[in-house]
Design a protein around this motif. Structure first.
Motif, short mmCIF file in Angstrom:
data_model
loop_
_atom_site.label_atom_id
_atom_site.label_comp_id
_atom_site.label_asym_id
_atom_site.label_seq_id
_atom_site.Cartn_x
_atom_site.Cartn_y
_atom_site.Cartn_z
N MET A 1 21.85 30.14 -41.64
CA MET A 1 21.24 31.17 -40.64
C MET A 1 21.69 32.19 -41.41
SD MET A 1 20.08 29.17 -38.14
CE MET A 1 19.70 30.46 -36.70
N ALA A 2 20.72 33.02 -41.55
CA ALA A 2 20.88 34.52 -41.91
C ALA A 2 20.30 35.81 -41.33
CB ALA A 2 20.53 34.71 -43.41
N ARG A 3 20.83 36.87 -41.10
CA ARG A 3 19.99 37.84 -40.89
C ARG A 3 20.51 39.20 -41.20
NH1 ARG A 3 22.36 41.23 -36.69
NH2 ARG A 3 24.59 40.73 -36.22
N GLY A 4 19.53 40.00 -40.97
CA GLY A 4 20.15 41.50 -41.54
C GLY A 4 20.58 42.64 -40.70
N ASP A 5 21.28 43.41 -40.99
CA ASP A 5 21.96 44.42 -40.01
C ASP A 5 20.74 45.28 -39.65
OD1 ASP A 5 24.22 45.70 -38.95
OD2 ASP A 5 23.66 47.41 -40.20
N LYS A 6 19.82 45.65 -40.34
CA LYS A 6 18.70 46.79 -39.97
C LYS A 6 17.36 45.84 -39.90
CE LYS A 6 21.34 50.67 -41.63
NZ LYS A 6 21.43 51.63 -42.59
N GLY A 7 17.25 44.74 -40.82
CA GLY A 7 15.90 44.28 -41.11
C GLY A 7 15.39 44.92 -42.46
N GLY A 8 14.56 43.95 -42.92
CA GLY A 8 14.11 44.36 -44.26
C GLY A 8 14.90 44.22 -45.26
N GLU A 9 16.13 43.77 -45.20
CA GLU A 9 16.93 43.49 -46.41
C GLU A 9 16.41 42.20 -47.23
OE1 GLU A 9 19.49 45.01 -42.99
OE2 GLU A 9 17.85 43.66 -43.25
N VAL A 10 16.42 42.54 -48.63
CA VAL A 10 16.05 41.40 -49.31
C VAL A 10 16.95 40.78 -50.15
CG1 VAL A 10 14.38 40.88 -51.31
CG2 VAL A 10 13.62 42.51 -49.66
N ILE A 11 17.12 39.49 -50.02
CA ILE A 11 18.04 38.67 -50.69
C ILE A 11 16.95 37.77 -51.94
CG2 ILE A 11 19.55 36.81 -50.84
CD1 ILE A 11 20.40 39.23 -49.06
N ASN A 12 17.39 38.22 -53.25
CA ASN A 12 16.55 37.74 -54.23
C ASN A 12 16.56 36.06 -54.43
OD1 ASN A 12 16.01 40.15 -54.86
ND2 ASN A 12 17.18 40.18 -56.92
N GLU A 13 18.05 35.56 -53.76
CA GLU A 13 18.14 34.08 -54.03
C GLU A 13 19.31 33.59 -53.28
OE1 GLU A 13 17.97 31.32 -57.92
OE2 GLU A 13 19.55 32.82 -57.97
N PHE A 14 19.21 32.57 -52.50
CA PHE A 14 20.15 31.83 -52.08
C PHE A 14 20.39 30.55 -52.91
CE2 PHE A 14 19.16 33.71 -47.75
CZ PHE A 14 20.43 34.30 -47.58
N LYS A 15 21.49 30.16 -53.39
CA LYS A 15 21.60 29.10 -54.26
C LYS A 15 22.54 27.99 -54.26
CE LYS A 15 20.98 28.73 -59.39
NZ LYS A 15 20.93 29.44 -60.47
N VAL A 16 22.47 26.82 -54.40
CA VAL A 16 23.59 25.80 -54.46
C VAL A 16 23.63 25.42 -56.06
CG1 VAL A 16 24.11 23.53 -53.91
CG2 VAL A 16 23.39 24.97 -52.16
N GLY A 17 24.80 25.47 -56.57
CA GLY A 17 24.97 24.80 -58.00
C GLY A 17 24.58 25.88 -58.98
N ALA A 63 22.55 36.22 -54.08
CA ALA A 63 22.18 37.30 -55.28
C ALA A 63 20.86 38.16 -54.60
CB ALA A 63 21.61 36.79 -56.66
N THR A 64 21.33 39.66 -55.01
CA THR A 64 20.23 40.72 -54.52
C THR A 64 20.93 41.76 -55.42
OG1 THR A 64 19.20 41.68 -52.82
CG2 THR A 64 21.71 41.53 -52.53
N GLY A 71 16.85 50.92 -53.47
CA GLY A 71 18.25 51.57 -53.86
C GLY A 71 19.45 52.04 -52.94
N GLN A 72 19.40 51.38 -51.74
CA GLN A 72 20.21 51.32 -50.85
C GLN A 72 21.08 50.11 -50.83
OE1 GLN A 72 20.29 53.88 -48.54
NE2 GLN A 72 18.74 54.60 -50.10
N ASP A 73 22.42 50.31 -50.34
CA ASP A 73 23.27 49.10 -50.04
C ASP A 73 22.79 48.30 -48.87
OD1 ASP A 73 24.94 49.95 -52.26
OD2 ASP A 73 26.28 50.93 -50.85
N ILE A 74 22.87 47.33 -48.77
CA ILE A 74 22.73 46.24 -47.40
C ILE A 74 23.75 45.72 -46.88
CG2 ILE A 74 20.44 46.12 -48.41
CD1 ILE A 74 21.05 43.07 -49.01
N VAL A 75 23.48 45.45 -45.57
CA VAL A 75 24.48 44.45 -45.00
C VAL A 75 23.78 43.48 -44.20
CG1 VAL A 75 26.42 44.34 -42.83
CG2 VAL A 75 26.12 46.13 -44.19
N PHE A 76 24.42 42.02 -44.44
CA PHE A 76 23.70 41.05 -43.92
C PHE A 76 24.62 39.95 -43.55
CE2 PHE A 76 23.83 39.64 -48.50
CZ PHE A 76 23.80 38.34 -48.45
N TYR A 77 24.43 38.87 -42.67
CA TYR A 77 25.31 38.09 -42.00
C TYR A 77 24.50 36.55 -42.53
CZ TYR A 77 26.60 42.46 -39.79
OH TYR A 77 26.82 43.71 -39.34
N LEU A 78 25.84 35.73 -42.68
CA LEU A 78 25.74 34.36 -42.78
C LEU A 78 26.18 33.53 -41.71
CD1 LEU A 78 25.99 34.18 -46.76
CD2 LEU A 78 23.76 34.29 -45.26
N ASP A 79 25.93 32.48 -41.22
CA ASP A 79 26.42 31.72 -40.05
C ASP A 79 25.92 30.33 -40.21
OD1 ASP A 79 28.16 31.07 -38.05
OD2 ASP A 79 26.89 32.02 -36.59
#
Length: 84
Positions: A1-17, A63-64, A71-79
């Motif tokens: 599960m993931a969510r952004g702090d403000k919405g619109g945050e882009v994560i280039n990749e979630f990866k295993v291995g 990765a992002t 050009g902004q720093d982002i905050v996001f959460y994983l659970d």
């Protein structure tokens, strides 16, 4: 599960291995992305069916960069991260 702090945050990749250099490399990998987060919790799954998981030390990564986030720093959460 993931969510952004403000919405619109882009994560280039979630990866295993994916560790592919050095003395100890992963036997396989898979990833998803890019994903755009909202402020609501979203479920993301990385399909590991048929993957060789006999030796994986890169259990999870993300990765992002600021380029894909205006050009902004982002905050996001994983659970609720789990392997099934």
């Amino acid at each position: 599960m993931a969510r952004g702090d403000k919405g619109g945050e882009v994560i280039n990749e979630f990866k295993v291995g994916g560790i592919s250099s050095g003395d100890y490399i992963d036997s396989d990998s898979n990833s998803i992305g890019p994903v755009t987060l909202t402020t609501d919790w979203q479920k993301f799954e990385i399909d590991l069916d048929g993957r060789d998981l006999t030796y994986v030390i890169g259990g999870f990564c993300w990765a992002t960069n600021t380029d894909v986030n205006g050009g902004q720093d982002i905050v996001f959460y994983l659970d609720e991260m789990k392997y099934e």
